[in-house]
Design a protein around this motif. Structure first.
Motif, PDB file in Angstrom:
ATOM      1  N   ASP A 258     -13.660 -11.074  -6.666  1.00 57.72           N
ATOM      2  CA  ASP A 258     -13.184  -9.942  -5.869  1.00 57.72           C
ATOM      3  C   ASP A 258     -13.992  -9.775  -4.585  1.00 57.72           C
ATOM      4  O   ASP A 258     -14.233  -8.676  -4.114  1.00 57.72           O
ATOM      5  CB  ASP A 258     -13.175  -8.638  -6.679  1.00 57.72           C
TER       6      ASP A 258
ATOM      7  N   HIS B 114       2.297  -0.486  -5.719  1.00 55.18           N
ATOM      8  CA  HIS B 114       2.280   0.614  -6.679  1.00 55.18           C
ATOM      9  C   HIS B 114       2.659   1.938  -6.019  1.00 55.18           C
ATOM     10  O   HIS B 114       2.268   2.997  -6.501  1.00 55.18           O
ATOM     11  CB  HIS B 114       0.907   0.706  -7.346  1.00 55.18           C
TER      12      HIS B 114
ATOM     13  N   GLU C  17      -4.677   5.978  -4.676  1.00 49.51           N
ATOM     14  CA  GLU C  17      -5.642   5.762  -5.762  1.00 49.51           C
ATOM     15  C   GLU C  17      -6.560   4.592  -5.454  1.00 49.51           C
ATOM     16  O   GLU C  17      -7.751   4.626  -5.756  1.00 49.51           O
ATOM     17  CB  GLU C  17      -4.913   5.549  -7.095  1.00 49.51           C
ATOM     18  N   GLU C  18      -6.019   3.543  -4.835  1.00 43.84           N
ATOM     19  CA  GLU C  18      -6.845   2.396  -4.462  1.00 43.84           C
ATOM     20  C   GLU C  18      -7.954   2.825  -3.511  1.00 43.84           C
ATOM     21  O   GLU C  18      -9.120   2.458  -3.684  1.00 43.84           O
ATOM     22  CB  GLU C  18      -5.980   1.310  -3.802  1.00 43.84           C
TER      23      GLU C  18
ATOM     24  N   LYS D 113       0.805  -1.220   0.000  1.00 46.42           N
ATOM     25  CA  LYS D 113       0.000   0.000   0.000  1.00 46.42           C
ATOM     26  C   LYS D 113       0.841   1.275   0.000  1.00 46.42           C
ATOM     27  O   LYS D 113       0.362   2.313  -0.437  1.00 46.42           O
ATOM     28  CB  LYS D 113      -0.915   0.031   1.219  1.00 46.42           C
TER      29      LYS D 113
ATOM     30  N   GLY E  38      -0.181   4.778  -5.593  1.00 43.63           N
ATOM     31  CA  GLY E  38      -1.070   3.663  -5.917  1.00 43.63           C
ATOM     32  C   GLY E  38      -2.005   3.328  -4.766  1.00 43.63           C
ATOM     33  O   GLY E  38      -3.180   3.017  -4.986  1.00 43.63           O
ATOM     34  N   GLY E  39      -1.486   3.385  -3.542  1.00 43.02           N
ATOM     35  CA  GLY E  39      -2.322   3.148  -2.363  1.00 43.02           C
ATOM     36  C   GLY E  39      -3.407   4.201  -2.228  1.00 43.02           C
ATOM     37  O   GLY E  39      -4.565   3.893  -1.928  1.00 43.02           O
TER      38      GLY E  39
ATOM     39  N   HIS F  13     -10.476   4.990  -5.365  1.00 40.88           N
ATOM     40  CA  HIS F  13     -11.297   4.123  -6.213  1.00 40.88           C
ATOM     41  C   HIS F  13     -12.359   3.400  -5.391  1.00 40.88           C
ATOM     42  O   HIS F  13     -13.476   3.170  -5.857  1.00 40.88           O
ATOM     43  CB  HIS F  13     -10.403   3.120  -6.944  1.00 40.88           C
ATOM     44  N   ASP F  14     -12.007   3.023  -4.170  1.00 39.05           N
ATOM     45  CA  ASP F  14     -12.941   2.323  -3.290  1.00 39.05           C
ATOM     46  C   ASP F  14     -13.892   3.274  -2.568  1.00 39.05           C
ATOM     47  O   ASP F  14     -14.708   2.837  -1.755  1.00 39.05           O
ATOM     48  CB  ASP F  14     -12.185   1.473  -2.258  1.00 39.05           C
TER      49      ASP F  14
END
Length: 173
Positions: free
Chosen positions: A100, A31, A38-39, A23, A35-36, A42-43
């Motif tokens: 998922d 990433h 963005e994750e 993360k 990246g963490g 996104h969630d």
């Protein structure tokens, strides 16, 4: 029994810690912090880097403490909290991981709760320094872990209206 607990703690603890490393860095296939962030966005979560850092640090710390068998009920509490958030994110996909779903975070929650109740065993830091946790403390830390995960979801997750507004703003850019 002690050998089984050692194997369980080390494997699960290192997997949780590794997930946290992903993360916040490029290690282990991560990433990076971007990246963490963005994750989480996104969630549907607010908080940006603070949210990603808190989740990553919680996973790294709790995972390493579980692997060592150190302050086991508290380490389990933090891991349970972070994995409860993951369950809420994946809930709508159903149980199974191939869709998922929340199967994997649920397994981690259950394993952490079980280790908290059974104790970390003879080959652990807790045992080495003579810490023997009462059952009520394990019960309390499990309840607090679940509650903290649900509260995190409630406080940091954007409402559907906020998500639409944010998506509309991105589209307009």
């Amino acid at each position: 029994m002690d050998t089984g607990l050692l194997i369980l703690r080390v494997v699960v603890g290192l997997l949780i810690a590794g997930h946290g490393v992903q993360k916040v860095s490029f290690r282990l296939g991560g990433h990076g912090l971007a990246g963490g962030i963005e994750e989480f966005r996104h969630d549907g979560f607010r908080g940006g880097s603070l949210t990603a850092l808190a989740a990553g640090a919680g996973q790294i710390g709790s995972g390493l403490f579980l692997a060592l068998g150190a302050l086991t009920p508290m380490a389990a509490m933090v891991a349970i909290g972070v994995m409860t958030v993951a369950i809420t994110v994946k809930w709508q996909q159903g149980l199974w991981v191939q869709n998922d779903g929340y199967e994997y975070p649920l397994v981690l929650v259950v394993v952490c709760a079980a280790v908290s109740f059974t104790g970390s065993g003879r080959w652990s830091a807790d045992h080495a320094i003579g810490l023997d946790w009462p059952v009520w403390l394990s019960s309390a830390t499990i309840a607090l872990g679940l509650a903290s995960g649900l509260l995190t979801r409630l406080v940091l997750h954007r409402s559907t209206t906020e998500e639409r507004t944010t998506a509309d703003a991105r589209t307009a850019d």
